[in-house]
Design a protein around this motif. Structure first.
Motif, PDB file in Angstrom:
ATOM      1  N   LYS A 138     -31.609   2.682 -13.428  1.00 54.56           N
ATOM      2  CA  LYS A 138     -32.432   2.161 -14.520  1.00 54.56           C
ATOM      3  C   LYS A 138     -31.658   1.091 -15.286  1.00 54.56           C
ATOM      4  CE  LYS A 138     -34.883   3.704 -18.638  1.00 54.56           C
ATOM      5  NZ  LYS A 138     -35.097   4.793 -19.570  1.00 54.56           N
ATOM      6  N   GLU A 139     -32.363   0.058 -15.728  1.00 48.00           N
ATOM      7  CA  GLU A 139     -31.753  -1.006 -16.537  1.00 48.00           C
ATOM      8  C   GLU A 139     -31.946  -0.677 -18.011  1.00 48.00           C
ATOM      9  OE1 GLU A 139     -33.228  -5.284 -17.731  1.00 48.00           O
ATOM     10  OE2 GLU A 139     -32.563  -5.283 -15.643  1.00 48.00           O
ATOM     11  N   VAL A 140     -30.825  -0.670 -18.753  1.00 51.72           N
ATOM     12  CA  VAL A 140     -30.863  -0.388 -20.184  1.00 51.72           C
ATOM     13  C   VAL A 140     -30.229  -1.565 -20.915  1.00 51.72           C
ATOM     14  CG1 VAL A 140     -30.069   1.168 -22.001  1.00 51.72           C
ATOM     15  CG2 VAL A 140     -30.717   2.092 -19.781  1.00 51.72           C
ATOM     16  N   LEU A 141     -30.857  -2.012 -21.987  1.00 53.30           N
ATOM     17  CA  LEU A 141     -30.331  -3.102 -22.794  1.00 53.30           C
ATOM     18  C   LEU A 141     -29.742  -2.537 -24.080  1.00 53.30           C
ATOM     19  CD1 LEU A 141     -33.231  -5.684 -22.318  1.00 53.30           C
ATOM     20  CD2 LEU A 141     -31.078  -5.532 -21.052  1.00 53.30           C
ATOM     21  N   LEU A 142     -28.462  -2.838 -24.321  1.00 56.23           N
ATOM     22  CA  LEU A 142     -27.773  -2.345 -25.513  1.00 56.23           C
ATOM     23  C   LEU A 142     -27.339  -3.524 -26.373  1.00 56.23           C
ATOM     24  CD1 LEU A 142     -25.399   0.280 -23.819  1.00 56.23           C
ATOM     25  CD2 LEU A 142     -27.607   0.703 -24.912  1.00 56.23           C
ATOM     26  N   PRO A 143     -27.682  -3.508 -27.658  1.00 52.55           N
ATOM     27  CA  PRO A 143     -27.243  -4.605 -28.522  1.00 52.55           C
ATOM     28  C   PRO A 143     -25.721  -4.542 -28.713  1.00 52.55           C
ATOM     29  CG  PRO A 143     -28.267  -2.879 -29.830  1.00 52.55           C
ATOM     30  CD  PRO A 143     -28.446  -2.491 -28.391  1.00 52.55           C
ATOM     31  N   ALA A 144     -25.074  -5.688 -28.636  1.00 51.86           N
ATOM     32  CA  ALA A 144     -23.615  -5.746 -28.804  1.00 51.86           C
ATOM     33  C   ALA A 144     -23.290  -5.803 -30.293  1.00 51.86           C
ATOM     34  CB  ALA A 144     -23.039  -6.943 -28.067  1.00 51.86           C
ATOM     35  N   ILE A 145     -23.518  -4.674 -30.944  1.00 56.60           N
ATOM     36  CA  ILE A 145     -23.219  -4.530 -32.374  1.00 56.60           C
ATOM     37  C   ILE A 145     -22.316  -3.311 -32.538  1.00 56.60           C
ATOM     38  CG2 ILE A 145     -25.321  -5.679 -33.183  1.00 56.60           C
ATOM     39  CD1 ILE A 145     -26.568  -2.902 -33.571  1.00 56.60           C
ATOM     40  N   ARG A 146     -21.558  -3.283 -33.629  1.00 55.25           N
ATOM     41  CA  ARG A 146     -20.591  -2.191 -33.864  1.00 55.25           C
ATOM     42  C   ARG A 146     -21.202  -0.796 -33.820  1.00 55.25           C
ATOM     43  NH1 ARG A 146     -15.605  -3.314 -34.545  1.00 55.25           N
ATOM     44  NH2 ARG A 146     -14.997  -5.226 -35.561  1.00 55.25           N
ATOM     45  N   GLU A 147     -22.442  -0.678 -34.289  1.00 54.42           N
ATOM     46  CA  GLU A 147     -23.091   0.630 -34.307  1.00 54.42           C
ATOM     47  C   GLU A 147     -23.367   1.158 -32.904  1.00 54.42           C
ATOM     48  OE1 GLU A 147     -23.686  -1.532 -38.016  1.00 54.42           O
ATOM     49  OE2 GLU A 147     -24.314  -2.056 -35.988  1.00 54.42           O
ATOM     50  N   CYS A 148     -23.402   0.260 -31.926  1.00 55.86           N
ATOM     51  CA  CYS A 148     -23.734   0.649 -30.556  1.00 55.86           C
ATOM     52  C   CYS A 148     -22.524   0.548 -29.616  1.00 55.86           C
ATOM     53  CB  CYS A 148     -24.879  -0.222 -30.052  1.00 55.86           C
ATOM     54  SG  CYS A 148     -25.570   0.332 -28.499  1.00 55.86           S
ATOM     55  N   ILE A 149     -21.784  -0.540 -29.689  1.00 54.81           N
ATOM     56  CA  ILE A 149     -20.608  -0.740 -28.834  1.00 54.81           C
ATOM     57  C   ILE A 149     -19.382  -0.326 -29.640  1.00 54.81           C
ATOM     58  CG2 ILE A 149     -19.303  -2.366 -27.408  1.00 54.81           C
ATOM     59  CD1 ILE A 149     -22.278  -1.949 -26.559  1.00 54.81           C
ATOM     60  N   TRP A 150     -18.839   0.834 -29.333  1.00 52.13           N
ATOM     61  CA  TRP A 150     -17.750   1.381 -30.134  1.00 52.13           C
ATOM     62  C   TRP A 150     -16.388   0.844 -29.722  1.00 52.13           C
ATOM     63  CZ3 TRP A 150     -18.589   7.229 -31.522  1.00 52.13           C
ATOM     64  CH2 TRP A 150     -19.719   7.323 -32.344  1.00 52.13           C
ATOM     65  N   VAL A 161     -19.857   3.501 -25.692  1.00 46.37           N
ATOM     66  CA  VAL A 161     -21.056   3.150 -26.449  1.00 46.37           C
ATOM     67  C   VAL A 161     -21.636   4.370 -27.151  1.00 46.37           C
ATOM     68  CG1 VAL A 161     -21.638   1.257 -24.878  1.00 46.37           C
ATOM     69  CG2 VAL A 161     -22.639   3.509 -24.502  1.00 46.37           C
ATOM     70  N   HIS A 162     -22.387   4.091 -28.189  1.00 44.12           N
ATOM     71  CA  HIS A 162     -23.182   5.098 -28.888  1.00 44.12           C
ATOM     72  C   HIS A 162     -24.634   4.724 -28.621  1.00 44.12           C
ATOM     73  CE1 HIS A 162     -24.851   7.623 -31.993  1.00 44.12           C
ATOM     74  NE2 HIS A 162     -25.428   6.572 -32.536  1.00 44.12           N
ATOM     75  N   ILE A 163     -25.372   5.639 -28.007  1.00 46.80           N
ATOM     76  CA  ILE A 163     -26.781   5.368 -27.712  1.00 46.80           C
ATOM     77  C   ILE A 163     -27.585   5.681 -28.976  1.00 46.80           C
ATOM     78  CG2 ILE A 163     -28.741   5.863 -26.217  1.00 46.80           C
ATOM     79  CD1 ILE A 163     -26.304   4.607 -24.790  1.00 46.80           C
ATOM     80  N   MET A 164     -28.000   4.628 -29.641  1.00 39.37           N
ATOM     81  CA  MET A 164     -28.738   4.768 -30.899  1.00 39.37           C
ATOM     82  C   MET A 164     -30.129   5.357 -30.632  1.00 39.37           C
ATOM     83  SD  MET A 164     -27.447   1.086 -32.404  1.00 39.37           S
ATOM     84  CE  MET A 164     -28.706   0.933 -33.616  1.00 39.37           C
ATOM     85  N   ASP A 165     -30.638   6.086 -31.607  1.00 33.50           N
ATOM     86  CA  ASP A 165     -31.966   6.686 -31.482  1.00 33.50           C
ATOM     87  C   ASP A 165     -33.009   5.624 -31.134  1.00 33.50           C
ATOM     88  OD1 ASP A 165     -30.964   9.167 -32.107  1.00 33.50           O
ATOM     89  OD2 ASP A 165     -31.483   9.042 -34.243  1.00 33.50           O
ATOM     90  N   GLY A 166     -33.820   5.918 -30.144  1.00 33.93           N
ATOM     91  CA  GLY A 166     -34.899   5.032 -29.756  1.00 33.93           C
ATOM     92  C   GLY A 166     -34.555   4.020 -28.688  1.00 33.93           C
ATOM     93  N   LEU A 167     -33.282   3.816 -28.369  1.00 37.07           N
ATOM     94  CA  LEU A 167     -32.906   2.796 -27.379  1.00 37.07           C
ATOM     95  C   LEU A 167     -33.378   3.137 -25.968  1.00 37.07           C
ATOM     96  CD1 LEU A 167     -29.329   1.448 -28.198  1.00 37.07           C
ATOM     97  CD2 LEU A 167     -31.469   0.185 -28.121  1.00 37.07           C
ATOM     98  N   LEU A 168     -33.479   4.395 -25.665  1.00 34.67           N
ATOM     99  CA  LEU A 168     -33.876   4.797 -24.301  1.00 34.67           C
ATOM    100  C   LEU A 168     -35.340   5.173 -24.198  1.00 34.67           C
ATOM    101  CD1 LEU A 168     -30.761   6.957 -23.369  1.00 34.67           C
ATOM    102  CD2 LEU A 168     -31.139   4.530 -22.952  1.00 34.67           C
ATOM    103  N   ASP A 169     -36.113   4.905 -25.255  1.00 34.68           N
ATOM    104  CA  ASP A 169     -37.511   5.319 -25.297  1.00 34.68           C
ATOM    105  C   ASP A 169     -38.479   4.322 -24.668  1.00 34.68           C
ATOM    106  OD1 ASP A 169     -36.648   7.551 -26.603  1.00 34.68           O
ATOM    107  OD2 ASP A 169     -37.277   6.878 -28.604  1.00 34.68           O
ATOM    108  N   LEU A 170     -37.992   3.332 -23.990  1.00 37.91           N
ATOM    109  CA  LEU A 170     -38.894   2.317 -23.425  1.00 37.91           C
ATOM    110  C   LEU A 170     -39.549   2.776 -22.158  1.00 37.91           C
ATOM    111  CD1 LEU A 170     -36.725  -0.838 -24.068  1.00 37.91           C
ATOM    112  CD2 LEU A 170     -38.666  -0.027 -25.372  1.00 37.91           C
TER     113      LEU A 170
END
Length: 170
Positions: A138-150, A161-170
């Motif tokens: 599966k292809e997942v898109l993660l924003p390159a921001i501090r809250e997500c890329i640790w 990475v930290h998988i933020m709530d809702g990122l995998l809900d697509l």
């Protein structure tokens, strides 16, 4: 890690005196003014070329290479990459990496669980987006921001990475 980095691609010739239009693939096109030499990847070999002149036109860089004085000398290199060695690369700030160094890194969650592999970095203007392919394909898109890329550990080859709530809900 790659020892050469792409800074541009020859898009077309410019005039009849051996100049080429280069689409810059670097964040700082003005860096071409400081370069004395580049490497041209012909597909078969890598040629070291001395830069004789640099001009700018719209979003393009116009380069003139020493010893290439006619359109016939240079037109065969249309579509070819312009490279620099790593020691010629721009200096990176803290928490900055070259995209080429990130592609292929393993991605794990903050719990150390395998998540996938970084396939691409998409430039959006606001922030980069990491395209990760999971083990399930599966292809997942993660924003390159501090809250997500640790953390990015190039030596270990791992991005945490930290998988933020809702990122995998697509």
């Amino acid at each position: 890690m790659e020892q050469v980095l792409r800074v541009g691609v020859i898009s077309s010739t410019h005039g009849v005196k051996g100049e080429v239009k280069v689409f810059p693939t670097t964040d700082d096109a003005a860096r071409f003014k400081k370069l004395k030499q580049v490497i041209l990847d012909t597909g078969k070999e890598q040629l070291k070329l001395e830069i004789e002149g640099v001009k700018f036109f719209k979003n393009m860089v116009i380069l003139k290479f020493k010893g290439y004085d006619t359109i016939e000398d240079i037109e065969k290199y249309k579509g070819k990459d312009i490279l620099v060695t790593r020691d010629q690369a721009v200096k990176l700030g803290p928490d900055e990496n070259f995209i080429v160094d990130l592609i292929g890194l393993k991605v794990v969650t903050e719990d150390g669980e395998p998540f996938g592999t970084l396939m691409d970095v998409i430039k959006t203007g606001a922030n980069d987006v990491y395209e990760v392919k999971t083990a399930e394909g599966k292809e997942v898109l993660l924003p390159a921001i501090r809250e997500c890329i640790w953390n990015v550990d190039l030596e270990a080859g791992v991005i945490t990475v930290h998988i933020m709530d809702g990122l995998l809900d697509l």
